[in-house]
Design an enzyme around this catalytic site. Structure first.
Site, PDB file in Angstrom:
ATOM      1  CE  LYS A  17       0.248   1.565  -1.155  1.00  0.00           C
ATOM      2  NZ  LYS A  17       1.416   1.323  -0.344  1.00  0.00           N
TER       3      LYS A  17
HETATM    4  C1  LIG Z   1       2.751   1.950   0.069  1.00  0.00           C
HETATM    5  C2  LIG Z   1       4.080   1.528  -0.387  1.00  0.00           C
HETATM    6  C3  LIG Z   1       5.074   1.077   0.501  1.00  0.00           C
HETATM    7  C4  LIG Z   1       5.012   1.227   1.975  1.00  0.00           C
HETATM    8  O1  LIG Z   1       3.914   0.782   2.629  1.00  0.00           O
HETATM    9  P1  LIG Z   1       3.465   1.376   4.041  1.00  0.00           P
HETATM   10  O2  LIG Z   1       2.477   0.364   4.507  1.00  0.00           O
HETATM   11  O3  LIG Z   1       2.903   2.723   3.816  1.00  0.00           O
HETATM   12  O4  LIG Z   1       4.672   1.413   4.928  1.00  0.00           O
HETATM   13  C5  LIG Z   1       6.240   0.557  -0.032  1.00  0.00           C
HETATM   14  N1  LIG Z   1       6.457   0.522  -1.349  1.00  0.00           N
HETATM   15  C6  LIG Z   1       5.553   0.978  -2.230  1.00  0.00           C
HETATM   16  C7  LIG Z   1       5.859   0.899  -3.699  1.00  0.00           C
HETATM   17  C8  LIG Z   1       4.336   1.501  -1.781  1.00  0.00           C
HETATM   18  O5  LIG Z   1       3.455   1.965  -2.674  1.00  0.00           O
END
Ligand SMILES: *Cc1c(COP(=O)(O)O)cnc(C)c1O
Length: 367
Positions: A189
């Site tokens: 991210k």
């Molecule tokens: C990455 C993501 C999540 C979940 O995050 P994690 O840390 O992997 O549990 C939720 N919603 C969206 C849109 C994402 O891209």
């Protein structure tokens, strides 16, 4: 080879500072619910411009805990409906169904890929308790009309801000637009940890307090359990890493904007549909740069032959997954078209100008 995302380079950009903070945390002998988490929570809250930030174990937990808390507080009940985009990562939906709430899918806008704000009102029923907006690919989705609609029907607005940390709507950061927001610091991210991490932000004191409690076994006082909670805490060592990287987030998001602008200004091919560069450039932090094309797999192959790695976000909509057999019969024409045509090009703060030019030239000579 041009990698889709060179995570090692992303983190090596801050190597010395990260290593020093990790070592300091290691040597502190304190690994959970300590000063690193406290400090990062304060800095994150300040960055978002909000009262509370609560570190949790990952982004899915951040979202699950928001709904679980609303249920514990008596604001929602199992069986209530939550409006959510049909075009999203499955985590958004899992957070709803994990709490025995019912997702009501709304089609996206084909120009932004985000939920079509004009289609929300018609999805509201007497059972609707919340709208979950997902700032997909890093682009803020909000409107004053949505806020008014939520007020009129007494709906909570919950933001899935996993992809859009740093983005803004009319000068307000995502994560501070609704009643509560979930953040993911998954390594890939825009603000990534070295493992799993997440956070919830809110201005609501009761919500913040209860989320904190639920994420720590439902306990406010050791061995006294007020709720049937979870174990979903942010590690000190991850908080330390995130606190270092948060300082560079704006500069890194600016570099993403620069690359996105270059792609949009220079990719020129009749078969390729480019994303729109928003009028307010702060509205987008370009977590992903997503193009569309009819013969998506052929284009992906061609790029792979030319040593350019791409990914598909996402190949199958949540409602069409085996996990959601009960929704498989529903049709979402726009969502399904998007899933068949999208391709994500490399974009990251460490992608070089030469790499960006190579990608553009390779695309422009695609036959
Ligand atoms: C990455 C993501 C999540 C979940 O995050 P994690 O840390 O992997 O549990 C939720 N919603 C969206 C849109 C994402 O891209």
């Amino acid at each position: 080879m041009i990698k889709f995302l060179d995570l090692l380079q992303v983190n090596l950009a801050h190597q010395q500072e990260i290593e020093e903070r990790m070592l300091k945390t290691f040597r502190s002998g304190w690994y959970l619910l300590g000063n690193e988490v406290k400090g990062f929570e304060q800095n994150l809250a300040k960055y978002i411009g909000i009262k509370h930030a609560i570190g949790v174990a990952n982004g899915l937990d951040a979202l699950r805990l928001i709904f679980k808390t609303y249920i514990e507080l008596g604001i929602m009940q199992p069986g209530d409906e939550v409006i959510v985009p049909a075009n999203t990562y499955i985590a958004s939906i899992l957070a709803i169904t994990d709490n025995n709430l019912t997702p009501v899918f709304v089609e996206p806008d084909i120009e932004t890929y985000n939920i079509d704000l004009n289609k929300i009102e018609q999805a509201v029923t007497l059972k609707t308790k919340a709208v979950m907006i997902v700032h997909l690919y890093g682009q803020a989705v909000f409107s004053d009309g949505l806020k008014a609609l939520a007020q009129q029907h007494n709906l909570k607005i919950i933001e899935d801000n996993a992809q859009a940390i740093g983005a803004e709507y009319k000068g307000t950061k995502t994560g501070n637009l609704g009643d509560a927001a979930g953040f993911s610091f998954y390594p890939g991210k825009n603000l990534g940890a070295l493992g799993d991490a997440g956070a919830v932000t809110t201005n609501d004191d009761a919500l913040a307090q209860t989320i904190r409690t639920l994420a720590n076994y439902g306990s406010e006082e050791k061995y006294v359990n007020k709720y049937q909670g979870l174990n979903s805490r942010l590690d000190e060592i991850q908080a330390a890493v995130l606190d270092v990287k948060l300082k560079y987030l704006d500069a890194e998001n600016d570099r993403r904007r620069e690359i996105a602008k270059y792609y949009i200004d220079n990719i020129n091919h009749p078969d390729i549909i480019l994303p729109l560069y928003p009028a307010d450039e702060n509205a987008h932090v370009w977590h992903l740069f997503v193009i569309r094309t009819k013969e998506r797999n052929r284009l992906q192959q061609y790029l792979a032959w030319n040593d350019i790695q791409t990914l598909i976000h996402y190949p199958t909509p949540p409602a069409k997954q085996e996990a959601y057999a009960e929704y498989n019969h529903l049709t979402f024409a726009v969502t399904e078209q998007i899933h068949e045509e999208v391709l994500s090009l490399p974009i990251s703060p460490v992608l070089t100008d030469d790499e960006v030019k190579t990608i553009v030239n390779t695309l422009n000579t695609y036959k």
